[in-house]
Design a protein around this motif. Structure first.
Motif, PDB file in Angstrom:
ATOM      1  N   VAL A 161       0.851  -1.342  -0.020  1.00  0.00           N
ATOM      2  CA  VAL A 161       0.371   0.049   0.349  1.00  0.00           C
ATOM      3  C   VAL A 161       0.799   0.974   0.112  1.00  0.00           C
ATOM      4  O   VAL A 161       2.703   1.077   0.632  1.00  0.00           O
ATOM      5  N   GLN A 162       0.399   2.234  -0.605  1.00  0.00           N
ATOM      6  CA  GLN A 162       1.515   3.464  -0.806  1.00  0.00           C
ATOM      7  C   GLN A 162       1.237   3.989   0.578  1.00  0.00           C
ATOM      8  O   GLN A 162      -0.475   4.456   1.083  1.00  0.00           O
ATOM      9  N   LEU A 163       1.961   4.454   1.157  1.00  0.00           N
ATOM     10  CA  LEU A 163       1.688   5.370   2.894  1.00  0.00           C
ATOM     11  C   LEU A 163       1.996   6.760   2.494  1.00  0.00           C
ATOM     12  O   LEU A 163       1.940   7.720   1.242  1.00  0.00           O
ATOM     13  N   GLN A 164       1.523   7.603   3.180  1.00  0.00           N
ATOM     14  CA  GLN A 164       0.727   8.882   2.834  1.00  0.00           C
ATOM     15  C   GLN A 164       2.984   9.604   3.069  1.00  0.00           C
ATOM     16  O   GLN A 164       3.253   9.144   3.637  1.00  0.00           O
ATOM     17  N   ALA A 165       2.452  10.087   2.722  1.00  0.00           N
ATOM     18  CA  ALA A 165       4.162  11.259   2.800  1.00  0.00           C
ATOM     19  C   ALA A 165       4.342  11.781   4.094  1.00  0.00           C
ATOM     20  O   ALA A 165       5.567  12.247   4.490  1.00  0.00           O
ATOM     21  N   ALA A 166       3.630  12.210   4.826  1.00  0.00           N
ATOM     22  CA  ALA A 166       3.629  12.529   6.549  1.00  0.00           C
ATOM     23  C   ALA A 166       4.591  11.339   6.644  1.00  0.00           C
ATOM     24  O   ALA A 166       5.155  11.561   7.670  1.00  0.00           O
ATOM     25  N   GLY A 167       4.491   9.479   6.246  1.00  0.00           N
ATOM     26  CA  GLY A 167       5.154   8.574   6.568  1.00  0.00           C
ATOM     27  C   GLY A 167       6.579   9.038   6.414  1.00  0.00           C
ATOM     28  O   GLY A 167       7.702   8.270   7.185  1.00  0.00           O
ATOM     29  N   TYR A 168       7.186   9.754   5.801  1.00  0.00           N
ATOM     30  CA  TYR A 168       8.105   9.452   5.348  1.00  0.00           C
ATOM     31  C   TYR A 168       8.879  10.432   5.962  1.00  0.00           C
ATOM     32  O   TYR A 168       9.429  12.448   6.175  1.00  0.00           O
TER      33      TYR A 168
END
Ligand code: ATP
Length: 254
Positions: free
Chosen positions: A84-91
């Motif tokens: 699943v693609q993570l939200q950019a906030a997780g980077y």
């Protein structure tokens, strides 16, 4: 005739947000090793459907089986075989791409080589870069790489090419096709019909929470033509996008 095996079965899926019925009894199957597109206008219920299959959102009713596992009782098993693609906030902003992939691999308990993951999406030159320093196309490619970390059977991509220029989009189509050809099933949402036509093996049109058509792009187009439909304007053999690509080249450079 070749029989296709369903890896995802959605049966009579309903999702209500209070009184509002966002998904109204959807049923469809995704076959193993295909690129399956969910198409439809804003608010049609595509993301809701995707997130329920991904076990990230509760459904109101209906049955979903992913690779033999039920979303009701075996969400944990499903999580292990999907990407699943993570939200950019997780980077995390202080980590570079290699470090981020190491972090996610650690969370998944996946034994992968971070540089090989970056090579798969042609970001090896950016290994030491921070996520925020990437261009839009590079960000999408990195996000796709993160879906592959746990070596999933199925990946889900929600509007992966929104906001990208024509070259970056075509590069991403090639990447998604390679992922399918390497044995992964891909479920994608998009608003772009040219993308669906080029990329998807089969597409489902969703409108107001219902499927209004489901077939291969070719069959859907042929059905329309056979019903007597004709375009008003003669279509040329190339379009403005082809001119753009021809003038600026096709290489990865975004
Ligand atoms: N958490 C929520 N609470 C209430 N309503 C919601 C919620 N999430 C989505 N909706 C509503 O459900 C409907 C379907 O939304 P969804 O995001 O699934 O559509 P979509 O097809 O993915 O749209 P888009 O193409 O704009 O991403 C919309 O009318 C939306 O406003």
């Amino acid at each position: 005739m070749e029989t296709k095996k369903a890896i995802i079965s959605v049966n009579n899926l309903v999702k209500k947000y209070d009184d509002f019925v966002a998904v109204q009894g959807l049923s469809f199957e995704v076959y193993e090793n295909e690129i399956f597109g969910l198409l439809g206008p804003n608010g049609a219920g595509k993301t809701t459907t995707l997130e329920i299959i991904e076990t990230l959102r509760d459904k109101t009713s209906g049955e979903i089986i992913v690779d033999g596992f039920s979303v009701d009782k075996q969400a944990h098993n499903i999580k292990q075989i999907i990407g699943v693609q993570l939200q950019a906030a997780g980077y995390y902003p202080n980590l570079n791409l290699i470090e981020l992939i190491e972090l996610f691999a650690g969370l998944y308990g996946a034994n992968i080589k971070p540089m090989e993951m970056l090579e798969k999406v042609n970001l090896q030159d950016k290994a030491k870069a921070k996520y925020k320093a990437l261009s839009g196309g590079q960000k999408q490619r990195f996000s796709i790489a993160t879906t592959l970390i746990n070596q999933p059977k199925i990946i889900f991509l929600d509007e992966p090419t929104t906001g990208l220029d024509p070259q970056a989009r075509r590069n991403l189509w090639d990447l998604i096709t390679e992922i399918r050809d390497a044995g992964t099933t891909v479920v994608i949402t998009t608003h772009y019909m040219d993308e669906a036509e080029q990329l998807c093996d089969r597409v489902a049109f969703v409108e107001r929470g219902q499927i209004i058509a489901l077939d291969t792009p070719d069959n859907l187009i042929d059905k329309l033509i056979n019903s007597g439909f004709e375009r008003k304007k003669e279509v040329k053999k190339a379009n403005l996008e082809d001119v753009f690509i021809n003038l600026t080249g096709q290489e990865w450079r975004e």
